[in-house]
Design an enzyme around this catalytic site. Structure first.
Site, PDB file in Angstrom:
ATOM      1  N   SER A  21       3.297  -2.069  10.402  1.00 47.65           N
ATOM      2  CA  SER A  21       4.744  -1.985  10.644  1.00 47.65           C
ATOM      3  C   SER A  21       5.474  -3.278  10.300  1.00 47.65           C
ATOM      4  CB  SER A  21       5.031  -1.548  12.089  1.00 47.65           C
ATOM      5  OG  SER A  21       4.542  -0.232  12.297  1.00 47.65           O
ATOM      6  N   ASN A  71       0.853  -1.184   0.000  1.00 48.63           N
ATOM      7  CA  ASN A  71       0.000   0.000   0.000  1.00 48.63           C
ATOM      8  C   ASN A  71       0.890   1.235   0.000  1.00 48.63           C
ATOM      9  OD1 ASN A  71      -1.870   2.000   0.414  1.00 48.63           O
ATOM     10  ND2 ASN A  71      -2.313   1.445   2.544  1.00 48.63           N
ATOM     11  N   TRP A  72       0.972   1.875  -1.150  1.00 47.35           N
ATOM     12  CA  TRP A  72       1.874   3.026  -1.265  1.00 47.35           C
ATOM     13  C   TRP A  72       1.248   4.305  -0.746  1.00 47.35           C
ATOM     14  CZ3 TRP A  72       3.998   2.117  -6.958  1.00 47.35           C
ATOM     15  CH2 TRP A  72       4.807   0.977  -6.943  1.00 47.35           C
ATOM     16  N   LYS A  73      -0.010   4.257  -0.390  1.00 46.74           N
ATOM     17  CA  LYS A  73      -0.697   5.450   0.133  1.00 46.74           C
ATOM     18  C   LYS A  73      -0.506   6.618  -0.841  1.00 46.74           C
ATOM     19  CE  LYS A  73       0.186   3.513   4.643  1.00 46.74           C
ATOM     20  NZ  LYS A  73       0.003   3.652   6.083  1.00 46.74           N
ATOM     21  N   GLY A 120       2.120   2.259  10.712  1.00 47.33           N
ATOM     22  CA  GLY A 120       3.031   3.385  10.575  1.00 47.33           C
ATOM     23  C   GLY A 120       3.673   3.814  11.884  1.00 47.33           C
ATOM     24  N   GLY A 179       2.787  -1.015   4.348  1.00 49.91           N
ATOM     25  CA  GLY A 179       2.832   0.386   3.954  1.00 49.91           C
ATOM     26  C   GLY A 179       4.260   0.852   3.766  1.00 49.91           C
ATOM     27  N   GLY A 180       4.835   1.438   4.819  1.00 53.57           N
ATOM     28  CA  GLY A 180       6.148   2.086   4.732  1.00 53.57           C
ATOM     29  C   GLY A 180       7.231   1.250   4.075  1.00 53.57           C
ATOM     30  N   GLU A 219      -5.492  -5.131  10.435  1.00 52.64           N
ATOM     31  CA  GLU A 219      -4.473  -4.099  10.639  1.00 52.64           C
ATOM     32  C   GLU A 219      -4.797  -3.333  11.919  1.00 52.64           C
ATOM     33  OE1 GLU A 219      -2.374  -2.952   6.785  1.00 52.64           O
ATOM     34  OE2 GLU A 219      -4.187  -1.758   6.898  1.00 52.64           O
ATOM     35  N   HIS A 264      -9.603   0.840   4.773  1.00 53.98           N
ATOM     36  CA  HIS A 264      -8.296   1.017   5.423  1.00 53.98           C
ATOM     37  C   HIS A 264      -8.472   1.975   6.606  1.00 53.98           C
ATOM     38  CE1 HIS A 264      -4.190   2.399   6.086  1.00 53.98           C
ATOM     39  NE2 HIS A 264      -3.805   1.266   5.541  1.00 53.98           N
ATOM     40  N   GLU A 278      -6.881   4.422   7.629  1.00 54.72           N
ATOM     41  CA  GLU A 278      -6.760   5.866   7.333  1.00 54.72           C
ATOM     42  C   GLU A 278      -8.038   6.392   6.692  1.00 54.72           C
ATOM     43  OE1 GLU A 278      -2.993   5.563   5.310  1.00 54.72           O
ATOM     44  OE2 GLU A 278      -2.103   4.968   7.222  1.00 54.72           O
TER      45      GLU A 278
HETATM   46  C1  PEP Z   1      -0.836   0.104   5.838  1.00 60.12           C
HETATM   47  O1  PEP Z   1      -0.873   1.252   5.456  1.00 60.12           O
HETATM   48  O2  PEP Z   1      -1.710  -0.690   5.474  1.00 60.12           O
HETATM   49  C2  PEP Z   1       0.258  -0.297   6.728  1.00 60.12           C
HETATM   50  C3  PEP Z   1       0.222  -1.476   7.277  1.00 60.12           C
HETATM   51  O3  PEP Z   1       1.280   0.604   6.916  1.00 60.12           O
HETATM   52  P1  PEP Z   1       2.692   0.325   7.654  1.00 60.12           P
HETATM   53  O4  PEP Z   1       3.232  -0.960   7.076  1.00 60.12           O
HETATM   54  O5  PEP Z   1       3.531   1.505   7.298  1.00 60.12           O
HETATM   55  O6  PEP Z   1       2.408   0.200   9.107  1.00 60.12           O
END
Ligand code: PEP
Length: 263
Positions: free
Chosen positions: A220, A10-12, A175, A241-242, A169, A97, A99
């Site tokens: 994470s 997930n590049w957001k 994040g 994500g990150g 999640e 998600h 966010e």
């Molecule tokens: C996400 O955005 O779905 C996520 C899990 O982010 P991160 O890996 O950065 O915690």
């Protein structure tokens, strides 16, 4: 047919069209094609075209969008619909998600309408569920994720749910650098599995293409913790994500999946 594990990036709101294409080219150099996993990239919708073009030689790379509106077309300035995402080459859609839920106040009812629109367009929803830190500390994790699961899939027929995916999640892990332990992830995934088995009877052993709904873990994930999370019971993949924003760390996570999970 989705091969497990599923690795979803997930590049957001990162990586525009040129950067997305460069990412895919760099990732492809590092990661040989493989049929023993499913890799899905979720670029910003604006970068879907260039990312797909850069992956033209790699049928093992799949693409999705991070969100859709539930109407198919019309006067909804700024939104994208599931049919438009399909036309642009998306196969998967993230729905609910954290966010979207917490920054954009998306409700359980919204996630239901979105899952319905995604399935109507012939795409596959990945329904995201997860509790906040307050909810976790007050012992409400199970109630929250089950409410989100039932609400999100409430407008889908069992056969559509059977083809969907779920991502657990925990909001406090997204994040933040705090990851659920593999045992914690497994516990919540097992709760979700019981509920999913009630919504969708388990596949008959004779049904070749049938499968349990994969439940991904997200929060994470890094190359260092990916293998342990993937090895945990009921973890069918990872939503990242990150650590998915850099070709080297993403390729390392994908490699971990191939080597370490024992699937
Ligand atoms: C996400 O955005 O779905 C996520 C899990 O982010 P991160 O890996 O950065 O915690």
């Amino acid at each position: 047919m989705i091969a497990l594990p599923v690795l979803a990036a997930n590049w957001k709101m990162n990586l525009g069209p040129a950067d997305a294409a460069a990412f895919v080219a760099a990732y492809i150099e590092r990661a040989p094609a493989s049929r023993d996993r499913t890799v899905i990239l979720f670029p910003p919708a604006l970068s879907l075209g260039t990312a797909r073009a850069a992956a033209a030689s790699r049928a093992d790379l799949h693409f999705g969008v991070q969100n859709v509106y539930w109407e198919d077309r019309g006067a909804f300035t700024g939104e994208i619909s599931a049919p438009l995402a399909r036309d642009a080459g998306a196969e998967f859609v993230l729905v609910g998600h954290s966010e979207r839920r917490h920054l954009f106040h998306e409700s359980d009812a919204d996630t239901a309408r979105k899952c319905q629109a995604v399935v109507r367009a012939g795409l596959t929803p990945i329904l995201c569920v997860g509790e906040t830190l307050d909810e976790r500390e007050s012992g409400a994790t199970e109630d929250v994720v089950l409410r989100q699961l039932h609400a999100g899939f409430s407008e889908l027929a069992p056969d559509a749910i059977a083809r969907a995916l779920v991502a657990y999640e925990p909001v406090w892990a997204i994040g933040t650098g705090r990851t659920a332990s593999p045992a914690d992830a497994s516990r919540t995934h097992a709760t979700l599995r019981v509920a999913l088995r009630r919504l969708v009877p388990p596949p008959a052993p004779t049904a070749g293409a049938a499968r349990d709904v994969p439940i991904l873990y997200g929060g994470s994930v890094t190359p260092d913790n990916a293998a342990a999370l993937l090895a945990a019971p009921e973890v069918g993949g990872l939503l990242v994500g990150g650590a998915s924003l850099h070709p080297a760390s993403w390729a390392a996570i994908v490699a971990t999946a191939s080597l370490g999970s024992g699937r």
